[in-house]
Design a protein around this motif. Structure first.
Motif, PDB file in Angstrom:
ATOM      1  N   PRO A 186      -1.619  -8.905   9.727  1.00 41.14           N
ATOM      2  CA  PRO A 186      -0.314  -8.335  10.084  1.00 41.14           C
ATOM      3  C   PRO A 186       0.851  -8.946   9.307  1.00 41.14           C
ATOM      4  O   PRO A 186       1.842  -8.275   9.056  1.00 41.14           O
ATOM      5  N   ALA A 187       0.707 -10.208   8.889  1.00 43.88           N
ATOM      6  CA  ALA A 187       1.807 -10.862   8.164  1.00 43.88           C
ATOM      7  C   ALA A 187       2.060 -10.169   6.827  1.00 43.88           C
ATOM      8  O   ALA A 187       3.134 -10.302   6.246  1.00 43.88           O
ATOM      9  N   ARG A 188       1.050  -9.424   6.346  1.00 45.12           N
ATOM     10  CA  ARG A 188       1.216  -8.763   5.055  1.00 45.12           C
ATOM     11  C   ARG A 188       1.676  -7.314   5.198  1.00 45.12           C
ATOM     12  O   ARG A 188       1.701  -6.579   4.206  1.00 45.12           O
ATOM     13  N   ALA A 189       2.028  -6.884   6.414  1.00 45.44           N
ATOM     14  CA  ALA A 189       2.384  -5.475   6.639  1.00 45.44           C
ATOM     15  C   ALA A 189       3.484  -5.031   5.677  1.00 45.44           C
ATOM     16  O   ALA A 189       3.538  -3.868   5.272  1.00 45.44           O
ATOM     17  N   VAL A 190       4.333  -5.969   5.300  1.00 49.68           N
ATOM     18  CA  VAL A 190       5.452  -5.645   4.415  1.00 49.68           C
ATOM     19  C   VAL A 190       4.953  -5.151   3.043  1.00 49.68           C
ATOM     20  O   VAL A 190       5.681  -4.473   2.315  1.00 49.68           O
ATOM     21  N   ASN A 191       3.682  -5.421   2.720  1.00 49.47           N
ATOM     22  CA  ASN A 191       3.116  -4.913   1.457  1.00 49.47           C
ATOM     23  C   ASN A 191       3.209  -3.393   1.344  1.00 49.47           C
ATOM     24  O   ASN A 191       3.247  -2.850   0.246  1.00 49.47           O
ATOM     25  N   ILE A 192       3.218  -2.720   2.519  1.00 53.90           N
ATOM     26  CA  ILE A 192       3.305  -1.256   2.491  1.00 53.90           C
ATOM     27  C   ILE A 192       4.622  -0.833   1.835  1.00 53.90           C
ATOM     28  O   ILE A 192       4.679   0.163   1.125  1.00 53.90           O
ATOM     29  N   MET A 193       5.674  -1.617   2.075  1.00 57.35           N
ATOM     30  CA  MET A 193       6.968  -1.288   1.474  1.00 57.35           C
ATOM     31  C   MET A 193       7.090  -1.882   0.062  1.00 57.35           C
ATOM     32  O   MET A 193       7.746  -1.325  -0.798  1.00 57.35           O
ATOM     33  N   LEU A 194       6.437  -3.041  -0.161  1.00 56.79           N
ATOM     34  CA  LEU A 194       6.529  -3.676  -1.481  1.00 56.79           C
ATOM     35  C   LEU A 194       5.761  -2.898  -2.544  1.00 56.79           C
ATOM     36  O   LEU A 194       6.120  -2.913  -3.717  1.00 56.79           O
ATOM     37  N   TYR A 195       4.670  -2.239  -2.122  1.00 55.90           N
ATOM     38  CA  TYR A 195       3.853  -1.483  -3.077  1.00 55.90           C
ATOM     39  C   TYR A 195       3.717  -0.048  -2.580  1.00 55.90           C
ATOM     40  O   TYR A 195       2.643   0.357  -2.154  1.00 55.90           O
ATOM     41  N   PRO A 196       4.811   0.717  -2.596  1.00 57.61           N
ATOM     42  CA  PRO A 196       4.757   2.063  -2.031  1.00 57.61           C
ATOM     43  C   PRO A 196       3.652   2.892  -2.685  1.00 57.61           C
ATOM     44  O   PRO A 196       3.521   2.902  -3.909  1.00 57.61           O
ATOM     45  N   SER A 197       2.849   3.556  -1.851  1.00 56.31           N
ATOM     46  CA  SER A 197       1.685   4.296  -2.349  1.00 56.31           C
ATOM     47  C   SER A 197       1.744   5.735  -1.871  1.00 56.31           C
ATOM     48  O   SER A 197       1.173   6.070  -0.842  1.00 56.31           O
ATOM     49  N   PRO A 198       2.437   6.595  -2.638  1.00 51.61           N
ATOM     50  CA  PRO A 198       2.632   7.964  -2.153  1.00 51.61           C
ATOM     51  C   PRO A 198       1.340   8.760  -1.976  1.00 51.61           C
ATOM     52  O   PRO A 198       1.349   9.791  -1.321  1.00 51.61           O
ATOM     53  N   ARG A 199       0.221   8.264  -2.518  1.00 49.50           N
ATOM     54  CA  ARG A 199      -1.028   8.990  -2.321  1.00 49.50           C
ATOM     55  C   ARG A 199      -1.657   8.675  -0.968  1.00 49.50           C
ATOM     56  O   ARG A 199      -2.581   9.344  -0.531  1.00 49.50           O
ATOM     57  N   SER A 200      -1.156   7.639  -0.302  1.00 53.12           N
ATOM     58  CA  SER A 200      -1.721   7.257   0.985  1.00 53.12           C
ATOM     59  C   SER A 200      -0.955   7.907   2.131  1.00 53.12           C
ATOM     60  O   SER A 200       0.261   7.797   2.220  1.00 53.12           O
ATOM     61  N   ILE A 201      -1.698   8.570   3.034  1.00 51.22           N
ATOM     62  CA  ILE A 201      -1.045   9.228   4.167  1.00 51.22           C
ATOM     63  C   ILE A 201      -0.457   8.184   5.121  1.00 51.22           C
ATOM     64  O   ILE A 201       0.571   8.418   5.756  1.00 51.22           O
ATOM     65  N   LEU A 202      -1.089   7.020   5.201  1.00 56.04           N
ATOM     66  CA  LEU A 202      -0.579   5.975   6.084  1.00 56.04           C
ATOM     67  C   LEU A 202       0.830   5.548   5.669  1.00 56.04           C
ATOM     68  O   LEU A 202       1.694   5.265   6.499  1.00 56.04           O
ATOM     69  N   PHE A 203       1.059   5.506   4.363  1.00 57.28           N
ATOM     70  CA  PHE A 203       2.377   5.187   3.834  1.00 57.28           C
ATOM     71  C   PHE A 203       3.400   6.208   4.341  1.00 57.28           C
ATOM     72  O   PHE A 203       4.452   5.848   4.877  1.00 57.28           O
TER      73      PHE A 203
END
Lengths: 262, 385
Positions: free
Chosen positions: B110-127
């Motif tokens: 969970p501490a790395r959750a911010v990676n979702i914003m640091l490495y935006p991945s438009p191909r991922s639906i979770l993003f």
């Protein structure tokens, strides 16, 4: 010095850094600090490169030796894959499945000579069109230009979306700290932490120093071939030219790069 | 405005203390999960998502359902909903917050959750799902705050808020559509690989969410001077009725396509749900209960005579919520993993720590909802002395 380092590419840099680290510690097997990059293998030869790595598994070679686990043991030892001894926490990179399960869509009644109960070696297919990398929300898993599907264990947030997306069940999650479940830690390769996904990496760390994958090397019947699918002269191409091969779940369009000779 | 949440009678504080105790208990177990890893749950290599992700899915529906009060009120000028819009928006805020919390407790790192914003991945639906969820949270916070502040001053809300409210309507649809896409785009999971999943999610959301809102209105009427009004409650009941009918219809469509086409990997999931596979039948009683409750709910709701009596309506709403909670919050996620792509049938049963952590997240949601409703009702000066 800094300018010179910028000029070399990343791989060369790692080689230099690795050699430097080894030189400093004296012995590659004894890390000074747990976080030192001691996992870098000794630099012995030119790296093996390809435009698209692929593997061919000869099931007949496997069938001669029912119960053989040489390739699995070699892989799991080389990559510090833990063995918890229970299916709930299980982590595996390469293992054997019954034919009827590995090739469920191609199994039929009265398949030749009890084939259905024979074991088939399965691993990450390093798909040319991988669904797992598509779903990753942090690009912690991606396909390299040479086709190897990679994992960054430091970026992975452990959402397990890639596990849901893999049609081959090739990915494992570290449900708990894997280190206590590793019989003997191989210092040349990193161990993982709890909460991240892992899988077969086509031995990219060995390819980088000119070695074939550990499983290929370990097979006593030479039942595994590994090479460049785009190189017409490679061994994998020679085999695919002469023998009929199948792939797992070809209908999904993932384009697996592991081929099976039946 | 927030000071209104800090004064209340003994019953109010008693309820707050109960919620804090639930949160503290689950919080302790969450610390244990952080230390041990997600192995503390019932999840395994083959069943990689379970109770947490299922609650997330169910609650996205609750959040999206706020649109069922906003749309009639703002687009069709249905005045009877004037008093319940704020309840719908606050319910959405509470539900979206729980959604984000359930995703967080499900992360291995969970501490790395911010990676979702640091490495935006438009191909991922979770993003995309995190973007629409957080956007929806922000929209509802802004809308409810601005409308309540205006109401407090006895003024009409500022003009600029109207387009924001209109934007929140398709946005609500988007959160549940994108959530369905997380599942329905995976070739590996035939059970989820169905184009009707998003419409089904919306139909079940628009029946379970307004059902919850009706129950909240009925509860508030007993606990405070707040009265949503018979017309508003009855209109919500009609919405629940139609949405539930559409939901049942969509589920039957799934049955037809899977069972008539008879493709083994589609049929097996339904067999697992209703009959059990290879001796694994843990979900079978739940699934039959969900189906029976859905049928009962439809019978109770289509009868106008029953629907118009608060007691029967409350029963119908509880039936709808329980039926859909079993379907989305228990069964739908797990069944995607059973059987596995390699045909393995693995039992998943949530563990006690997993359930207590989930309960704590629900506790946080209930706490947020309680505080917000308290503020809203105090502002309206409708609380009993």
């Amino acid at each position: 010095m800094a300018a010179k380092l910028v000029a070399v590419n990343r791989r060369k840099f790692l080689k230099i850094a690795g050699a430097a680290a080894l030189g400093l510690t004296g012995s590659p097997a004894v890390p000074l600090l747990a976080r030192e990059p001691t996992w870098l293998p000794p630099v012995t030869a030119e790296p093996l490169t390809a435009r698209r790595w692929a593997m061919v598994v000869d099931l007949r070679a496997c069938l001669h030796e029912d119960g053989c686990r040489d390739c699995i043991a070699a892989c799991h030892r080389a990559h510090n894959v833990p063995d918890f001894g229970n299916p709930k926490d299980e982590v595996k990179w390469i293992w054997k499945e019954h034919y009827g399960e590995a090739f469920a869509d191609q199994a039929y009644d009265y398949v030749s000579a009890g084939f259905e109960h024979r074991e088939v070696l399965v691993l990450c297919n390093h798909c040319d069109n991988p669904p797992c990398t598509r779903v990753c929300p942090t690009q912690a898993t991606w396909k390299r230009e040479d086709g190897v599907v990679m994992m960054d264990w430091h970026r992975c947030i452990g959402c397990r979306y890639c596990i849901a997306a893999c049609p081959y069940g090739s990915r494992s999650f570290n449900w708990r700290d894997p280190r206590p479940a590793i019989a003997e830690i191989t210092p040349q390769f990193p161990t993982r932490t709890r909460g991240v996904v892992e899988k077969c990496n086509f031995c990219e760390e060995r390819l980088a120093v000119g070695l074939l994958p550990a499983c290929v090397e370990a097979c006593r019947n030479r039942g595994l071939a590994f090479g460049d699918l785009e190189d017409a002269g490679s061994e994998v191409r020679r085999i695919l030219r002469t023998r009929y091969a199948i792939r797992r779940k070809p209908g999904l369009g993932t384009q697996p790069e592991v081929y099976y000779l039946v | 405005m927030f000071e209104k949440a800090l004064s209340g009678d003994r019953r109010y504080w008693g309820w707050i203390i109960v919620l804090l105790a639930v949160i503290a208990t689950g919080g302790r177990f969450y610390l244990r999960q952080l230390e041990y890893g997600l192995g503390i749950t019932g999840l395994s290599r083959d069943v990689a998502w379970g109770f947490y992700i299922a609650q997330f899915t169910f609650l996205v529906g609750v959040a999206a359902s706020a649109v069922m009060v906003l749309l009639p009120y703002y687009l069709h000028d249905f005045k009877a909903f004037a008093r319940v819009t704020i309840l719908g928006e606050f319910l959405a805020i509470s539900a979206v917050t729980m959604c984000v919390m359930f995703i967080l407790v499900d992360l291995g790192q969970p501490a790395r959750a911010v990676n979702i914003m640091l490495y935006p991945s438009p191909r991922s639906i979770l993003f995309w799902d995190l973007i629409v969820l957080n956007g929806y949270l922000l929209l509802n916070v802004v809308i409810s705050r601005v409308s309540l502040a205006a109401e407090r001053k006895g003024e009409a809300p500022p003009l600029w808020i109207k387009p924001v409210i209109v934007l929140s309507i398709p946005w609500a649809v988007s959160i549940h559509t994108v959530t369905a896409f997380i599942y329905s785009g995976l070739a590996a999971r035939p059970f989820w690989l169905t184009a009707i999943l998003a419409p089904r999610f919306l139909a079940s959301a628009f029946s379970s969410g307004p059902s919850l809102l009706i129950l909240l209105c009925l509860i508030l009427r007993r606990l405070s001077n707040f009265d949503a009004g018979k017309e508003a409650v009855q209109k919500l009941a009609v919405i629940v009725t139609y949405a539930m009918l559409v939901n049942v219809f969509f589920v039957l469509m799934e049955f037809f396509t899977a069972l008539y086409s008879d493709i083994p990997e589609h049929v097996e999931h339904f067999r697992y749900l209703y009959l059990g596979l290879e001796g694994h039948a843990e979900l079978v009683p739940w699934m039959w209960a969900s189906s029976a409750l859905a049928l009962l709910a439809v019978l109770l709701l289509v009868s106008r005579r029953l629907r118009e009596q608060p007691a029967w309506l409350a029963l119908a709403c509880i039936t709808v919520i329980v039926s859909i909670w079993i379907e989305k919050g228990l069964v739908m996620v797990v069944t995607g993993f059973v059987p596995s792509p390699l045909g393995k049938v693995t039992t998943y049963v949530p563990t006690v720590p997993e359930l207590l952590i989930s309960l704590a997240v629900y506790g946080c949601g209930a706490l947020i909802l309680t505080l917000l409703y308290k503020i809203a009702l105090s502002v309206r000066g409708e609380l009993r002395a």
